[in-house]
Design a protein around this motif. Structure first.
Motif, PDB file in Angstrom:
ATOM      1  N   PRO A  86       4.283  15.984 -14.034  1.00 24.18           N
ATOM      2  CA  PRO A  86       4.737  14.611 -13.736  1.00 24.18           C
ATOM      3  C   PRO A  86       3.642  13.723 -13.150  1.00 24.18           C
ATOM      4  N   ALA A  87       2.722  14.314 -12.361  1.00 20.35           N
ATOM      5  CA  ALA A  87       1.670  13.497 -11.751  1.00 20.35           C
ATOM      6  C   ALA A  87       0.782  12.862 -12.817  1.00 20.35           C
ATOM      7  N   VAL A  88       0.510  13.591 -13.897  1.00 21.49           N
ATOM      8  CA  VAL A  88      -0.348  13.059 -14.964  1.00 21.49           C
ATOM      9  C   VAL A  88       0.369  11.939 -15.710  1.00 21.49           C
ATOM     10  N   SER A  89       1.617  12.169 -16.089  1.00 22.35           N
ATOM     11  CA  SER A  89       2.347  11.135 -16.835  1.00 22.35           C
ATOM     12  C   SER A  89       2.552   9.876 -15.995  1.00 22.35           C
ATOM     13  N   ARG A  90       2.824  10.050 -14.709  1.00 22.15           N
ATOM     14  CA  ARG A  90       2.985   8.879 -13.851  1.00 22.15           C
ATOM     15  C   ARG A  90       1.686   8.098 -13.726  1.00 22.15           C
ATOM     16  N   PHE A  91       0.554   8.803 -13.621  1.00 23.12           N
ATOM     17  CA  PHE A  91      -0.738   8.126 -13.460  1.00 23.12           C
ATOM     18  C   PHE A  91      -1.094   7.331 -14.706  1.00 23.12           C
ATOM     19  N   VAL A  92      -0.785   7.874 -15.881  1.00 23.79           N
ATOM     20  CA  VAL A  92      -1.074   7.151 -17.124  1.00 23.79           C
ATOM     21  C   VAL A  92      -0.233   5.881 -17.209  1.00 23.79           C
ATOM     22  N   MET A  93       1.044   5.995 -16.906  1.00 25.76           N
ATOM     23  CA  MET A  93       1.921   4.820 -17.010  1.00 25.76           C
ATOM     24  C   MET A  93       1.624   3.774 -15.939  1.00 25.76           C
ATOM     25  N   SER A  94       1.105   4.205 -14.784  1.00 23.10           N
ATOM     26  CA  SER A  94       0.801   3.235 -13.732  1.00 23.10           C
ATOM     27  C   SER A  94      -0.414   2.388 -14.058  1.00 23.10           C
ATOM     28  N   LEU A  95      -1.231   2.835 -14.998  1.00 21.19           N
ATOM     29  CA  LEU A  95      -2.446   2.094 -15.350  1.00 21.19           C
ATOM     30  C   LEU A  95      -2.293   1.282 -16.627  1.00 21.19           C
ATOM     31  N   GLU A  96      -1.059   1.145 -17.115  1.00 20.64           N
ATOM     32  CA  GLU A  96      -0.855   0.427 -18.371  1.00 20.64           C
ATOM     33  C   GLU A  96      -1.278  -1.034 -18.266  1.00 20.64           C
TER      34      GLU A  96
END
Length: 591
Positions: A488-498
């Motif tokens: 989850p930490a990886v997916s959240r980090f990707v979406m937070s930088l959109e």
């Protein structure tokens, strides 16, 4: 002054050797007996009986050795003296600061014993060993040059001949290369501090001060003699067998002799020396940019050594990168093919290396230059995104941070974020129709669309040259797949930088240092600290009659059938199947 010394002498005589041993055992057993420490310190004096001094010395050395790394610096005492309220409120800090002052007093007493002609040779030898032990252990294994310089300063400025102490230092410790190095450093400082006698002061023959002048001249000659004596006893770096000896006294050198439980030192085994030498060289290479380069007058002299280390590859290149980066950015070193070598270090194993945190921070700094060509930036971004598919989640986090910073610093490669094969095909087709025509197609000079295959990545991950990797014809589709990463930490980090690339004014670069030292343990700790606002629950108001609801699959029905109806349907199907086979058989036989 004489009365004070007399009182101390009477106080010492009140305690027997057995009582001193008891005081030492009590000090080592509990903090409740900490008041024994100042009492034992009074026996560390040239005027004390040798046995009493040695007994107190051993007890205090055993007490300070395990706590030395936790003591604050000597300058911390000024915080309390200046009335720092926060320092006064912390009793543990006050206690450790007090211990530091007592340790400094202990070292001073040991040096006084070592240079005093009143001390017996056995006592002076024990005091010298204790001083050098603190030199070895003073900075958590690093050479404590301050204590060693204080010892040499007292030796050089002593007005008496202390050849025994000079011979002991030379015979015991000059075989260690770090002792030789810091001896040269201290001797250079001491030599500059000496002031030769100026004869012009006595040119008028004034009697007053003549004896003082002769005394100063004599002390100067004695000090110069001691400096020359110590320097002349330092052996050359190359041994008699033509080989170099890298044995070191401090523990950070690894080649220091291993002590047993009693504090004595054994001889290193020959078969272990090669392993320890290799480990020692690695440690020196890691700390070279902090422990050596700042103290060199010409750091460029290390360029050949660092360049060869950087060319080796693997962990050795990672350790040499810090020092090489300092020489390039601060001392004008030109290193060809630096980015090609840096590109070659991007392999999956680097994300599990011991010094990966420092490497990723340097990698981010090296890619910060605005003069970096677009194809270089694209190659690094694409290589990192490809590695994101095979590295641990902590590695994926640092890769996202690095690529985010690359895209912000180099807007010319933002097209890698989203590229469609259809758009590329249309663009090539329009350029062919406008600029080339049929003749160009026949001659082969135009782009051949028929050879292009949709869904094929043109990036060559195995290419070692960034200029030939075809990264400019690819896209960062690997980063898009991280939206559905199992962590989850990886997916959240990707979406937070959109939105970062579209709203640049409101966003800044990501600090790679926050992700460079991550691991499974750090990700797990962050996850268990998170407060979950919504928790998924399996709750039904009514008992379900089917596995799936009809709304999930439009046009499908999931109904429960009785067993009798099901058996009847199976019998009908079997009868119809038998009739079909009988009719087909009659047709073949012509009956």
């Amino acid at each position: 002054m004489a009365s004070i010394l007399a009182k101390k002498q009477k106080k010492r005589e009140k305690h027997s050797l057995k009582e001193l041993r008891t005081l030492g055992h009590q000090l080592l057993s509990s903090r409740a007996h900490i008041n024994n420490l100042p009492l034992l310190l009074t026996f560390i004096s040239p005027s004390s009986p040798p046995q009493h001094a040695i007994e107190s010395l051993l007890s205090l050395q055993s007490f300070f050795t395990p706590v030395l790394s936790d003591l604050p610096s000597s300058s911390s005492k000024s915080l309390i003296d200046d009335g720092d309220e926060e320092s006064k409120k912390d009793p543990e800090f006050v206690y450790r600061t007090w211990l530091r002052s007592k340790f400094d007093e202990f070292v001073k007493s040991l040096i006084d014993i070592a240079v005093s002609p009143q001390s017996e040779e056995a006592l002076r030898d024990v005091a010298l060993d204790a001083i050098m032990e603190f030199v070895k252990m003073g900075k958590g294994g690093r050479f404590q040059s301050v204590i060693y310089h204080r010892l040499l300063h007292s030796i050089v400025h002593s007005t008496l001949s202390i050849d025994f102490l000079l011979d002991s230092i030379a015979s015991k410790f000059f075989k260690y290369i770090d002792v030789r190095y810091f001896t040269y450093i201290s001797m250079e400082k001491l030599a500059r501090s000496l002031e030769p006698t100026d004869n012009s002061d006595n040119r008028n023959g004034i009697a007053y001060g003549e004896h003082e002048h002769l005394s100063r001249e004599s002390n100067f000659v004695v000090s110069v003699h001691k400096i020359h004596y110590l320097l002349s006893r330092i052996p050359p770096l190359e041994g008699q067998d033509g080989k170099y000896d890298y044995e070191m006294w401090s523990e950070s050198g690894i080649l220091s002799r291993e002590d047993d439980h009693k504090g004595s030192y054994g001889v290193l085994q020959i078969e272990d020396k090669q392993k320890k030498l290799k480990k020692s060289n690695n440690i020196v290479l890691v700390t070279l940019h902090q422990a050596v380069i700042p103290h060199l007058s010409n750091p460029i002299m290390l360029c050949d050594f660092l360049a060869r280390s950087y060319d080796i590859g693997g962990v050795i290149s990672v350790m040499a990168l810090s020092s090489l980066y300092i020489l390039m950015t601060q001392h004008g070193l030109e290193y060809p093919n630096f980015y090609e070598k840096l590109y070659a270090l991007l392999v999956p194993s680097i994300f599990m290396a011991k010094h990966r945190a420092q490497f990723f921070q340097l990698l981010d700094s090296c890619l910060k230059s605005p003069l970096l060509p677009a194809y270089f930036a694209a190659s690094f971004a694409k290589k990192l995104s490809r590695l994101a598919l095979s590295v641990p989640p902590s590695g994926a986090l640092v890769i996202i941070a690095l690529i985010h910073n690359l895209l912000r610093r180099h807007p010319s490669i933002n097209f890698l974020v989203h590229r469609l094969d259809e758009d590329e095909t249309d663009r090539d087709a329009s350029s062919r129709e406008e600029g080339f025509g049929e003749n160009a197609k026949e001659s082969g000079s135009g782009p051949d669309i028929s050879n292009r295959k949709p869904g094929i990545d043109n990036f060559n991950c195995e290419e070692s040259d960034p200029a030939k990797s075809n990264a400019m014809r690819s896209s960062l589709w690997e980063i898009d797949t991280l939206r559905h990463h199992y962590c989850p930490a990886v997916s959240r980090f990707v979406m937070s930088l959109e939105n970062d690339l579209t709203v640049r004014a409101k966003t800044t670069e990501v600090t790679v240092k926050d992700f460079s030292s991550g691991s499974y343990a750090t990700i797990f700790r962050e996850e268990i600290r998170r407060r979950m606002k919504q928790v998924p629950l399996a709750f039904y108001k009514a008992t379900p009659t089917s596995l799936f609801s009809e709304s999930d699959f439009s046009g499908w029905t999931f109904k429960y059938e009785d067993s009798e109806k099901k058996e009847t349907r199976i019998d009908e199907a079997a009868t119809s199947k038998e009739d079909y086979h009988n009719s087909a058989k009659r047709q073949r036989t012509g009956c």
